[in-house]
Write a protein that holds these residues in place. Structure first.
Motif, PDB file in Angstrom:
ATOM      1  N   VAL A   1       0.795  -1.338  -0.086  1.00 31.65           N
ATOM      2  CA  VAL A   1       0.017   0.088  -0.083  1.00 31.65           C
ATOM      3  C   VAL A   1       0.941   1.145  -0.238  1.00 31.65           C
ATOM      4  CG1 VAL A   1      -0.215   0.126   2.518  1.00 31.65           C
ATOM      5  CG2 VAL A   1      -2.069   1.055   0.915  1.00 31.65           C
TER       6      VAL A   1
ATOM      7  N   HIS B   1       0.557   1.750  -5.388  1.00 36.56           N
ATOM      8  CA  HIS B   1       0.466   2.080  -4.075  1.00 36.56           C
ATOM      9  C   HIS B   1      -0.808   3.401  -3.903  1.00 36.56           C
ATOM     10  CE1 HIS B   1       3.742   4.500  -6.108  1.00 36.56           C
ATOM     11  NE2 HIS B   1       3.158   5.431  -5.598  1.00 36.56           N
TER      12      HIS B   1
ATOM     13  N   LEU C   1      -5.902   1.460   0.823  1.00 35.46           N
ATOM     14  CA  LEU C   1      -6.717   0.738  -0.202  1.00 35.46           C
ATOM     15  C   LEU C   1      -7.798   0.026   0.424  1.00 35.46           C
ATOM     16  CD1 LEU C   1      -3.780   0.363  -2.641  1.00 35.46           C
ATOM     17  CD2 LEU C   1      -5.348   2.457  -2.315  1.00 35.46           C
TER      18      LEU C   1
ATOM     19  N   ALA D   1      -2.733  -3.612   1.407  1.00 39.43           N
ATOM     20  CA  ALA D   1      -3.541  -2.913   0.772  1.00 39.43           C
ATOM     21  C   ALA D   1      -4.962  -3.338   1.194  1.00 39.43           C
ATOM     22  CB  ALA D   1      -3.312  -3.402  -0.986  1.00 39.43           C
TER      23      ALA D   1
END
Length: 339
Positions: free
Chosen positions: A193, A215, A291, A282
């Motif tokens: 991420v 990212h 995310l 993520a």
């Protein structure tokens, strides 16, 4: 798939982490190892210890000055009257060309980018064996389709002479350099991420290793100063670095669309081996909440990477304590294996 891990990686036990001016418990806890091992075994991995390739492959990426610092700073720090239990800098140079001080405090500021990479008694040993896990993983690609290196502490925020963001030795970069020395043409694909700023910095002026990172947009997210789309490399490396910035909260579909672009760049580079800097942070419920990839989405990420048809080394980067951490690793590795 083989998984590589050394028990000495438990020895890094960071306590502190300063964020927004507050002293908080460090998120990069040894408990991550337990959960990741469970996830790797659930994916059918057999776990083995790394060989010891020595300092040479590490020193191919990191300066001798920096390695001397990492090996000795904790002992030196403990000699300072009233020093804290961990090496955490309180002053930094304005740039990398400023004078190099003799004092432990000054050198800590020179070699530690932020307050998220505290050094204690077991840090060097754990980081050394984390790197050896990645090196052994790279070596095994001569006979294996894919290998998972449980490299903890992680590495992708570490530059050639600078720790940061929980990272001390850049395991993914060390592995790529090892593969390059074997005559391979490696690409590094970073799906953490956070932008792999250390990896980018190490290869930014080079064209022999392609670096690609997906990212969360760093305009308002760590590491802030690196990872923007206009950073394409410099000098000989111009055009050999690709940053794909994703909006906060990007879901599976958006991440996979970005991944398609990343994989096409790797194909165009003519890579014959890929190092995946495997951040699992993520994830939609990861503590850093950048995310919104789901557990099922990680399986699709693994399958898409398998579509390259290249020998693949997965090197563990981020992914922090949440109940799905091991499941996300299982999903990624099984998605790759079943594709």
């Amino acid at each position: 798939m083989k998984a590589i891990f050394d028990e000495r990686q438990w020895k890094h036990q960071p306590k502190n982490f300063m964020a927004n001016g507050a002293l908080l418990p460090n998120p990069e806890q040894p408990e991550r190892i337990d959960r990741l091992l469970i996830g790797a075994k659930a994916a059918g991995c057999t776990v083995q210890a790394p060989d010891d390739a020595g300092l040479g492959p590490i020193a191919a990426i990191h300066s001798a000055e920096y390695l001397t610092f990492l090996q000795n700073i904790y002992t030196r720090w403990r000699r300072i009257d009233g020093a804290g239990e961990e090496v955490i800098p309180n002053i930094h140079p304005a740039n990398r060309t400023d004078s190099y001080p003799k004092s432990a405090i000054g050198q800590a500021g020179f070699h530690q980018a932020d307050t998220a990479c505290p050094i204690a008694s077991g840090t060097w040993e754990a980081a050394y064996w984390s790197a050896q896990s990645a090196i052994t993983g790279a070596d095994l690609l001569t006979t294996e389709r894919a290998v998972y290196a449980l490299s903890r502490p992680p590495g992708h925020h570490a530059f050639g002479d600078l720790a940061g963001g929980f990272c001390f030795l850049n395991n993914s970069a060390i592995a790529a350099e090892r593969l390059l020395a074997q005559g391979k043409r490696p690409a590094i694909l970073d799906v953490d991420v956070h932008h792999g700023n250390g990896t980018q910095g190490i290869f930014y002026n080079r064209r022999d290793v392609l670096t690609v990172s997906l990212h969360a947009d760093p305009a308002r997210f760590y590491p802030f100063f690196w990872g923007h789309t206009d950073e394409r490399g410099e000098g000989a490396g111009l055009g050999y670095n690709l940053n794909l910035c994703l909006s906060r909260g990007t879901d599976d579909a958006g991440f996979l669309a970005g991944l398609d672009v990343a994989l096409q760049q790797i194909r165009s580079f003519g890579a014959d081996v890929v190092v995946v800097a495997l951040g699992l942070d993520a994830f939609i419920d990861d503590p850093f909440k950048g995310l919104a990839v789901t557990t099922e989405g990680f399986g699709r990420i693994g399958a898409a990477i398998a579509g390259l048809g290249l020998p693949t080394l997965f090197v563990q980067e981020g992914g922090y304590l949440c109940k799905e951490l091991g499941d996300n690793l299982t999903s990624t590795l099984t998605g790759f294996e079943s594709a």
